[in-house]
Design a protein around this motif. Structure first.
Motif, PDB file in Angstrom:
ATOM      1  N   VAL A 244       0.868  -1.169   0.000  1.00  0.00           N
ATOM      2  CA  VAL A 244       0.000   0.000   0.000  1.00  0.00           C
ATOM      3  C   VAL A 244       0.907   1.223   0.000  1.00  0.00           C
ATOM      4  O   VAL A 244       1.816   1.328   0.833  1.00  0.00           O
ATOM      5  CB  VAL A 244      -0.913   0.029   1.245  1.00  0.00           C
ATOM      6  CG1 VAL A 244      -1.743   1.302   1.277  1.00  0.00           C
ATOM      7  CG2 VAL A 244      -1.812  -1.199   1.276  1.00  0.00           C
ATOM      8  N   VAL A 245       0.677   2.126  -0.930  1.00  0.00           N
ATOM      9  CA  VAL A 245       1.484   3.336  -1.038  1.00  0.00           C
ATOM     10  C   VAL A 245       0.638   4.517  -0.601  1.00  0.00           C
ATOM     11  O   VAL A 245      -0.463   4.725  -1.114  1.00  0.00           O
ATOM     12  CB  VAL A 245       1.976   3.545  -2.494  1.00  0.00           C
ATOM     13  CG1 VAL A 245       2.779   4.820  -2.613  1.00  0.00           C
ATOM     14  CG2 VAL A 245       2.784   2.341  -2.956  1.00  0.00           C
ATOM     15  N   LEU A 246       1.167   5.275   0.357  1.00  0.00           N
ATOM     16  CA  LEU A 246       0.466   6.464   0.836  1.00  0.00           C
ATOM     17  C   LEU A 246       1.113   7.705   0.253  1.00  0.00           C
ATOM     18  O   LEU A 246       2.340   7.798   0.168  1.00  0.00           O
ATOM     19  CB  LEU A 246       0.504   6.543   2.365  1.00  0.00           C
ATOM     20  CG  LEU A 246      -0.224   5.449   3.117  1.00  0.00           C
ATOM     21  CD1 LEU A 246      -0.089   5.667   4.616  1.00  0.00           C
ATOM     22  CD2 LEU A 246      -1.686   5.400   2.726  1.00  0.00           C
ATOM     23  N   TYR A 247       0.287   8.640  -0.115  1.00  0.00           N
ATOM     24  CA  TYR A 247       0.739   9.923  -0.627  1.00  0.00           C
ATOM     25  C   TYR A 247       1.457  10.666   0.491  1.00  0.00           C
ATOM     26  O   TYR A 247       0.992  10.694   1.628  1.00  0.00           O
ATOM     27  CB  TYR A 247      -0.492  10.705  -1.108  1.00  0.00           C
ATOM     28  CG  TYR A 247      -0.212  12.080  -1.625  1.00  0.00           C
ATOM     29  CD1 TYR A 247       0.296  12.261  -2.904  1.00  0.00           C
ATOM     30  CD2 TYR A 247      -0.453  13.201  -0.844  1.00  0.00           C
ATOM     31  CE1 TYR A 247       0.539  13.521  -3.398  1.00  0.00           C
ATOM     32  CE2 TYR A 247      -0.205  14.475  -1.333  1.00  0.00           C
ATOM     33  CZ  TYR A 247       0.292  14.627  -2.608  1.00  0.00           C
ATOM     34  OH  TYR A 247       0.538  15.879  -3.090  1.00  0.00           O
ATOM     35  N   GLY A 248       2.569  11.267   0.201  1.00  0.00           N
ATOM     36  CA  GLY A 248       3.317  11.999   1.210  1.00  0.00           C
ATOM     37  C   GLY A 248       4.006  13.218   0.634  1.00  0.00           C
ATOM     38  O   GLY A 248       5.206  13.209   0.376  1.00  0.00           O
TER      39      GLY A 248
ATOM     40  N   GLY B 155       0.431  10.159   4.309  1.00  0.00           N
ATOM     41  CA  GLY B 155      -0.973   9.813   4.488  1.00  0.00           C
ATOM     42  C   GLY B 155      -1.888  10.998   4.646  1.00  0.00           C
ATOM     43  O   GLY B 155      -2.889  10.921   5.334  1.00  0.00           O
ATOM     44  N   THR B 156      -1.563  12.100   3.999  1.00  0.00           N
ATOM     45  CA  THR B 156      -2.433  13.274   4.080  1.00  0.00           C
ATOM     46  C   THR B 156      -3.215  13.422   2.785  1.00  0.00           C
ATOM     47  O   THR B 156      -2.727  13.097   1.708  1.00  0.00           O
ATOM     48  CB  THR B 156      -1.617  14.555   4.327  1.00  0.00           C
ATOM     49  OG1 THR B 156      -0.668  14.716   3.267  1.00  0.00           O
ATOM     50  CG2 THR B 156      -0.886  14.494   5.651  1.00  0.00           C
TER      51      THR B 156
ATOM     52  N   ARG C 169      -7.923   6.269   8.917  1.00  0.00           N
ATOM     53  CA  ARG C 169      -9.158   5.494   9.100  1.00  0.00           C
ATOM     54  C   ARG C 169      -9.435   4.656   7.850  1.00  0.00           C
ATOM     55  O   ARG C 169      -9.808   3.489   7.940  1.00  0.00           O
ATOM     56  CB  ARG C 169     -10.326   6.437   9.403  1.00  0.00           C
ATOM     57  CG  ARG C 169     -11.709   5.795   9.396  1.00  0.00           C
ATOM     58  CD  ARG C 169     -11.898   4.611  10.303  1.00  0.00           C
ATOM     59  NE  ARG C 169     -11.708   4.957  11.703  1.00  0.00           N
ATOM     60  CZ  ARG C 169     -11.572   4.069  12.683  1.00  0.00           C
ATOM     61  NH1 ARG C 169     -11.630   2.782  12.413  1.00  0.00           N
ATOM     62  NH2 ARG C 169     -11.378   4.451  13.908  1.00  0.00           N
ATOM     63  N   SER C 170      -9.257   5.244   6.681  1.00  0.00           N
ATOM     64  CA  SER C 170      -9.479   4.504   5.431  1.00  0.00           C
ATOM     65  C   SER C 170      -8.505   3.336   5.307  1.00  0.00           C
ATOM     66  O   SER C 170      -8.892   2.246   4.874  1.00  0.00           O
ATOM     67  CB  SER C 170      -9.324   5.439   4.227  1.00  0.00           C
ATOM     68  OG  SER C 170     -10.318   6.430   4.235  1.00  0.00           O
ATOM     69  N   LEU C 171      -7.260   3.569   5.693  1.00  0.00           N
ATOM     70  CA  LEU C 171      -6.266   2.502   5.637  1.00  0.00           C
ATOM     71  C   LEU C 171      -6.625   1.378   6.600  1.00  0.00           C
ATOM     72  O   LEU C 171      -6.546   0.204   6.250  1.00  0.00           O
ATOM     73  CB  LEU C 171      -4.879   3.061   5.953  1.00  0.00           C
ATOM     74  CG  LEU C 171      -3.724   2.063   5.958  1.00  0.00           C
ATOM     75  CD1 LEU C 171      -3.610   1.343   4.621  1.00  0.00           C
ATOM     76  CD2 LEU C 171      -2.422   2.780   6.306  1.00  0.00           C
ATOM     77  N   LEU C 172      -7.058   1.732   7.797  1.00  0.00           N
ATOM     78  CA  LEU C 172      -7.460   0.717   8.766  1.00  0.00           C
ATOM     79  C   LEU C 172      -8.673  -0.061   8.260  1.00  0.00           C
ATOM     80  O   LEU C 172      -8.731  -1.287   8.395  1.00  0.00           O
ATOM     81  CB  LEU C 172      -7.765   1.351  10.126  1.00  0.00           C
ATOM     82  CG  LEU C 172      -8.111   0.378  11.248  1.00  0.00           C
ATOM     83  CD1 LEU C 172      -6.987  -0.627  11.475  1.00  0.00           C
ATOM     84  CD2 LEU C 172      -8.423   1.131  12.531  1.00  0.00           C
TER      85      LEU C 172
END
Length: 85
Positions: A34-38, A47-48, A56-59
């Protein structure tokens, strides 16, 4: 006239073999990233997203994957803990 390019046919065939192998593999053995925007780079930027609760979406995503049989490890109660190194 259609002309097959052997190297591309081989590459496509190998990709199909890998997709079938992945499909047959138990979910608990699959590896998913999973790649989060940073952006901007730096502390607090991972993750912003505007008006979205990324932790919350990731969880929620990880919980749903866990219910489907994926091994996601131990999930925290607080979604914010997912973003802590």
């Amino acid at each position: 006239e259609i002309e097959l390019l052997p190297d591309r046919v081989d590459r496509l065939a190998e990709r199909l073999v890998r997709w079938v192998r992945l499909r047959r593999m138990p979910r608990s053995e699959r590896r998913v990233g999973v790649v989060l925007y940073g952006y901007p780079p730096g502390l607090g930027a991972a993750g912003t997203a505007a008006l979205l609760n990324v932790p919350r979406s990731l969880l929620n995503l990880l919980s749903a994957m866990q219910e489907l049989g994926y091994d996601v490890g131990e999930l925290p109660e607080d979604p914010e803990d997912l973003l802590k190194g």
